[in-house]
Design a protein around this motif. Structure first.
Motif: not given
Ligand code: NAD
Length: 249
Positions: A62, A64, A89, A141, A188, A193-194
Motif C-alpha cells: 500500500d 500510503t 502508477n 493526469s 481519458l 477506473i472509468n
Molecule cells: P486502475 O484502477 O485499473 O488501476 C489502479 C491500480 O492502483 C489498481 O490496481 C489499484 O488496486 C491500485 N491501487 C489503488 N490504491 C493503491 C494503494 N494505496 N497502493 C497500491 N496500489 C493501489 O486504473 P488505471 O486507469 O489503470 O489507473 C492507473 C493510474 O493512471 C492512476 O494513477 C490514475 O489516476 C491514472 N490515470 C488514469 C486515467 C484514465 O483515464 N484511466 C487518466 C489519467 C491518469
C-alpha cells in the motif's frame, strides 16, 4: 527492440488486469526488463506478475504506508539486486463537487495519488543513488492541467498537479546522481477506473474535444512510460509528456 535489457523495474498499482500499470509491466517485460509488480493485494500482484513470466514478482504494498514502501523496496533489492526504473502508477479517483469534499475524501485522494509517490520514491531513491542511475516516471493526469475534467473531482486535480511539482523537485535534487524524474499526463484512457461510468452520449461529447477522435488505450500510456524508462530519454528530466489525443491543443 529490447529497450530495457538487464533493467529491473518497479511499478505500483500494476495488478489491475485492464489497468495502465499491468499494460506497462507487460510492455517492459517484452523489452527485457524484470518487473516487480506492487498492488494492495498480494495474490493479485503475484498473479499479475506470473502472467508476465517467471522472471517477475508481485508484492503487496500500500503506497500510503511508508513502512510498507520501505520494507517492500528492501525486499525487491534483495531479490533482484538492483532497481533501475520506478513507475509511480497507483492511483484512485472520485467524482466530486468542490463544496462536497470532506476531510476524509480529501485525505484519501491526496494520500494515494500524491503521498504515495513521495513514500515509494523515498524508498527507491537511495538505491538509485548508490547505482548512480535511475529513471522515475510518475502518473499525473490531464485533470491536473485542465483543473478537472472528466471523472476526477477537484481533490484529484490537486493531487495530480501536486505530482507534477513533486516530480520536478525530485528531478532537480537528484539529477546530480544520474537519476531522471518525469511525468505522464494521460487524457481519458479506457480502464476499470472509468469503466461503465461514461454514457454513450457523454462519450460522443468527449470525443468532439479529442482531435485524434478516440479514447486512449492502456498501451498508449505504456509506450510513454517505456520511452521514459529507457535510455532513449537519457537527457530528459523534469518533463511532462501529454498522452491525450490532442485534448489540450
Ligand atoms: P486502475 O484502477 O485499473 O488501476 C489502479 C491500480 O492502483 C489498481 O490496481 C489499484 O488496486 C491500485 N491501487 C489503488 N490504491 C493503491 C494503494 N494505496 N497502493 C497500491 N496500489 C493501489 O486504473 P488505471 O486507469 O489503470 O489507473 C492507473 C493510474 O493512471 C492512476 O494513477 C490514475 O489516476 C491514472 N490515470 C488514469 C486515467 C484514465 O483515464 N484511466 C487518466 C489519467 C491518469
Amino acid at each position: 527492440t529490447h529497450l530495457l535489457d538487464g533493467k529491473v523495474a518497479v511499478i505500483s498499482g500494476a495488478a489491475s488486469p485492464r489497468g495502465i500499470g499491468l499494460a506497462t509491466a507487460r510492455m517492459f517485460a517484452r523489452h527485457g526488463a524484470r518487473v516487480a509488480i506492487l498492488d494492495l493485494n498480494e495474490a493479485d500482484a503475484s498473479a499479475a506478475a506470473a502472467s508476465l513470466g517467471a522472471a517477475h514478482r508481485g508484492y503487496a504494498c500500500d503506497v500510503t504506508d511508508r513502512d510498507a514502501c520501505q520494507a517492500t523496496i528492501e525486499r525487491i533489492v534483495r531479490e533482484f539486486d538492483r532497481i533501475d526504473v520506478l513507475v509511480n502508477n497507483a492511483g484512485i479517483t472520485q467524482p466530486a463537487k468542490l463544496l462536497d469534499i470532506d476531510a476524509a475524501g480529501w485525505d484519501r485522494i491526496l494520500d494515494v495519488n500524491l503521498r504515495g509517490v513521495l513514500y515509494l520514491s523515498q524508498a527507491v531513491l537511495p538505491q538509485m543513488k548508490k547505482q548512480r542511475s535511475g529513471s522515475i516516471a510518475c502518473m499525473s493526469s490531464v485533470s491536473a492541467q485542465r483543473g478537472g475534467g472528466i471523472l476526477g473531482g477537484p481533490h484529484y486535480s490537486a493531487a495530480k498537479a501536486g505530482v507534477l511539482g513533486l516530480a520536478k523537485a525530485m528531478a532537480r535534487e537528484f539529477g546530480i546522481d544520474g537519476i531522471r524524474v518525469n511525468c505522464v499526463t494521460p487524457g481519458l484512457i479506457q480502464t476499470d477506473i472509468n469503466a461503465g461510468k461514461i454514457s454513450d452520449e457523454k462519450r460522443a461529447e468527449i470525443l468532439t474535444g479529442i482531435p485524434l477522435n478516440r479514447l486512449g488505450g492502456v498501451d498508449d500510456v505504456a509506450g510513454a512510460f517505456l520511452f521514459l524508462a529507457s535510455d532513449l530519454s537519457s537527457y530528459i528530466t523534469g518533463a511532462v509528456i501529454d498522452v491525450n489525443g490532442g485534448m489540450l491543443i
